[in-house]
Design a protein around this motif. Structure first.
Motif, PDB file in Angstrom:
ATOM      1  N   LEU A  52      42.246 -11.446  23.037  1.00  0.00           N
ATOM      2  CA  LEU A  52      41.837 -12.118  21.808  1.00  0.00           C
ATOM      3  C   LEU A  52      41.486 -11.115  20.708  1.00  0.00           C
ATOM      4  N   GLN A  56      38.650 -14.242  17.210  1.00  0.00           N
ATOM      5  CA  GLN A  56      38.835 -15.186  18.315  1.00  0.00           C
ATOM      6  C   GLN A  56      37.781 -14.982  19.393  1.00  0.00           C
ATOM      7  N   ASN A  60      35.205 -17.763  20.642  1.00  0.00           N
ATOM      8  CA  ASN A  60      35.308 -18.110  22.061  1.00  0.00           C
ATOM      9  C   ASN A  60      33.933 -18.205  22.734  1.00  0.00           C
TER      10      ASN A  60
END
Length: 115
Positions: A52, A56, A60
């Protein structure tokens, strides 16, 4: 107090151990600082962070951690232990949860730095 970054129960069952918890236990024994491995919980199973982007990763884990109900952190200094620090998304999310629960200071200790 020393608090390891927790794994989600599903991931811990799969892996059979939490490396941050093992590191925290050793640090606690060496420094005589108490380890509280159950104060912080991972409440959401998250995707692996390895592929990622920085943004991200932060998204997450944004709501992945919570402090155990009844945990008394008011004014406490917390050493948050993780095995590897890459972007800091996980430790930032953990520190935010600990701070929201009243921790006065959160320091992050890691063994390795990912690039």
């Amino acid at each position: 107090m020393i608090v390891p970054v927790p794994l989600h129960p599903l991931k811990k069952r799969e892996r059979e151990f939490n490396q941050a918890e093992r590191l925290a236990a050793r640090l606690g024994a060496a420094t005589e600082v108490p380890v509280h491995a159950r104060e912080l919980r991972r409440v959401e199973p998250t995707r692996t962070q390895t592929l990622l982007t920085r943004e991200q990763r932060a998204a997450n884990v944004r709501h992945a951690f919570a402090v155990r109900a009844g945990c008394q952190l008011e004014g406490r200094r917390v050493i948050l232990v993780d095995d590897v620090l890459t972007t800091g998304a996980t430790t930032s999310a953990c520190a935010r949860a600990l701070g929201n629960a009243g921790a006065r200071e959160v320091q992050v200790w890691t063994v390795a730095r990912g690039l």
